[in-house]
Design a protein around this motif. Structure first.
Motif, mmCIF file in Angstrom:
data_model
loop_
_atom_site.group_PDB
_atom_site.id
_atom_site.type_symbol
_atom_site.label_atom_id
_atom_site.label_comp_id
_atom_site.label_asym_id
_atom_site.label_seq_id
_atom_site.Cartn_x
_atom_site.Cartn_y
_atom_site.Cartn_z
ATOM 1 N N ASP A 373 0.833 -1.200 0.000
ATOM 2 C CA ASP A 373 0.000 0.000 0.000
ATOM 3 C C ASP A 373 0.868 1.252 0.000
ATOM 4 O O ASP A 373 0.528 2.255 -0.620
ATOM 5 N N GLN A 374 1.968 1.200 0.731
ATOM 6 C CA GLN A 374 2.967 2.266 0.710
ATOM 7 C C GLN A 374 4.323 1.614 0.477
ATOM 8 O O GLN A 374 4.682 0.651 1.163
ATOM 9 N N ALA A 375 5.084 2.160 -0.489
ATOM 10 C CA ALA A 375 6.394 1.610 -0.819
ATOM 11 C C ALA A 375 7.458 2.689 -0.621
ATOM 12 O O ALA A 375 7.310 3.812 -1.107
ATOM 13 N N VAL A 376 8.512 2.330 0.093
ATOM 14 C CA VAL A 376 9.583 3.273 0.413
ATOM 15 C C VAL A 376 10.920 2.645 0.033
ATOM 16 O O VAL A 376 11.187 1.486 0.370
ATOM 17 N N VAL A 408 11.103 7.877 -2.224
ATOM 18 C CA VAL A 408 12.530 7.569 -2.264
ATOM 19 C C VAL A 408 13.289 8.554 -1.373
ATOM 20 O O VAL A 408 13.076 9.766 -1.454
ATOM 21 N N PHE A 409 14.193 8.018 -0.540
ATOM 22 C CA PHE A 409 14.980 8.840 0.380
ATOM 23 C C PHE A 409 16.462 8.526 0.217
ATOM 24 O O PHE A 409 16.848 7.381 -0.030
ATOM 25 N N TYR A 418 9.866 10.480 8.028
ATOM 26 C CA TYR A 418 8.711 10.025 7.254
ATOM 27 C C TYR A 418 8.025 8.849 7.956
ATOM 28 O O TYR A 418 6.801 8.823 8.107
ATOM 29 N N LEU A 419 8.816 7.878 8.374
ATOM 30 C CA LEU A 419 8.238 6.689 9.017
ATOM 31 C C LEU A 419 7.538 7.047 10.323
ATOM 32 O O LEU A 419 6.484 6.484 10.661
ATOM 33 N N SER A 420 8.106 8.000 11.061
ATOM 34 C CA SER A 420 7.512 8.377 12.349
ATOM 35 C C SER A 420 6.191 9.126 12.184
ATOM 36 O O SER A 420 5.390 9.196 13.116
ATOM 37 N N GLU A 421 5.940 9.662 10.994
ATOM 38 C CA GLU A 421 4.712 10.425 10.735
ATOM 39 C C GLU A 421 3.558 9.549 10.241
ATOM 40 O O GLU A 421 2.437 10.033 10.066
#
Length: 452
Positions: A373-376, A408-409, A418-421
């Motif tokens: 659903d979300q790809a990082v 992309v980071f 980003y992950l903490s949000e």
């Protein structure tokens, strides 16, 4: 026996050193630097080098063998001294074969699933009380080392890696093992720095099957067209045994093997059910009956970093996986998607290997994170420069993955922010890497995200 290791600190090398020390051999070694956990484990055994560096004076005529690690260079002064003295010099895989050439060798090869399939066979053999030698690419629960060698065992189970053997032996490791029972799990291009074309990569597996012993067996995943193409390269006396996904069903989030006995598993995913099929056939060739295999595999929890559950709360769960190549990434994400169809899936992976950071290889990742659903995706430009590769950009990565939902980071602090949000209600957090996202404590981070 007196054995000296050049580059003793590597993951594979130090485990072989420990195994030979446990066998009663006199073991010495050198390295230019040794990191944890190798350092502590060698120290506990009393075989940690007293100083870092290369010392030709350690190479003496009374050594029975010198084992050369991939980390050493071809001009290593200890290697040069060993050559001058005419000592026997082995690569890591050559010496494993030397130790087991009179035993029945089970070798697990393939671009993915090697460690898991090897560890499944090991788990079953141990549960059945059968002695065996082994070499596997991860530390497993219940096994002190990744390598074990003994005088008593009549079976050896090795993970067959296709990477190079040593600085002076550019053959893949698994070409040295000459299996009696070979397993091929699948072929998907990897190690682009060594095998620049897919055809060259596939050829290594064809050479592997040519080395199966007379009257040996090849157990192979029949769903892989690349394996099917190389089957004619087997000797006429080799029996080929195909396998597919083990019959199963899922109830209340748990996977069960179908058959005379309904066997509940502690692992999941089609790729793991294929690995079970391979392990089952190998164990059958080793004389293990169905009941014993099923009873043993029910308690198998998986290898470290192979869909390893690292934390959970009442509604969400986090997994860590070694996946980094396209085929591994796709299989792992799809396995989690199938196991948790009603949860949001946030998949986060790191591009870390030579192939994955190569702009020409990035298109191989097309669509492999589509089930999330979300790809990082994270990569560190410093690592690209360190590997002396052409620069890649976030746009290159997005284009290669062709994912509309892709973030992309290139900075791990921005990734952590980003992950903490994100909202982790009813979520599976899947973290995939062969590294550590440039210094992130993955387990601690997952704990904080799911237990704020």
């Amino acid at each position: 026996m007196k054995i000296h290791f050049i580059a003793i600190g590597g993951s594979a090398m130090h485990n072989l050193a420990l195994a030979l020390h446990q066998k009663g051999y006199t073991v010495s070694g050198s390295d230019d630097e040794i990191f944890e956990p190798s350092k502590s484990r060698l120290a506990a055994a009393g075989i940690l080098p007293q100083a870092w560096g290369w010392f030709p004076e350690k190479i003496t005529a009374d050594l029975d063998a010198v084992i050369l690690g991939m980390h050493a260079r071809e001009d290593n002064p200890e290697l040069q001294k060993a050559k001058e003295l005419g000592l026997k010099i082995y690569s890591y895989p050559e010496y494993l074969y030397e130790q087991t050439k009179d035993k029945k060798r089970v070798i697990v090869g393939g671009s993915h699933g090697k460690t898991t399939t090897t560890s499944m066979i090991m788990h079953v053999l141990r549960n059945c009380g059968i002695q065996f030698d082994y070499m596997v690419g991860a530390l497993l629960e219940g096994f002190e080392t990744m390598v074990h060698l003994s005088k008593e065992s009549k079976i050896a189970v090795f993970e067959g890696d296709e990477y190079l053997s040593s600085p002076i032996d550019m053959r893949p490791k698994f070409h040295h093992y000459y299996p009696d029972i070979a397993i091929l799990t699948g072929i998907a291009w990897d190690h682009m720095n060594v095998f620049p074309t897919f055809e060259n990569y596939v050829e290594q597996f064809a050479l592997f099957v040519e080395k199966i012993s007379d009257s040996g067996k090849l157990i192979y995943y029949e769903g892989d067209e690349n394996i099917r193409k190389i089957l004619p390269r087997c000797r006429p006396t080799v029996r080929t045994i195909p396998y597919n996904t083990f019959p199963h069903k899922t109830k209340n989030g748990k996977t069960y093997l179908e058959g005379p006995e309904e066997t509940g598993l502690q692992i999941f995913g089609d790729h793991n059910l294929q690995n079970i099929s391979a392990a089952y056939l190998a164990c059958k060739e080793l004389g293990i009956d169905d009941h014993s295999f099923l009873k043993a595999i029910a308690s198998y929890k998986g290898a470290a970093k192979r869909l390893q559950k690292i934390t959970e709360n009442p509604g969400s769960v986090a997994y860590l996986d070694f996946a980094h190549s396209p085929s591994k990434l796709k299989a792992t994400i799809e396995a989690v998607r199938q196991q948790y169809p009603d949860k949001k899936l946030l998949a986060c992976m790191e591009l870390h290997t030579f192939s994955s950071l190569n702009a020409d290889f990035l298109p191989q990742y097309k669509g492999c994170m589509a089930s999330a659903d979300q790809a990082v995706v994270f990569f560190n430009p410093e690592v690209v420069r360190h590997k002396k590769l052409p620069e890649i950009t976030t746009s290159d990565v997005k284009k290669g993955f062709a994912g509309k939902k892709l973030e992309v980071f290139t900075d791990n602090s921005a990734l952590l922010k980003y992950l903490s949000e994100q909202d982790y209600t009813n979520t599976v957090l899947l973290i995939m890497t062969s590294g550590n996202f440039s210094g992130i404590d993955i387990k601690t981070t997952a704990e904080k995200l799911l237990h704020p």
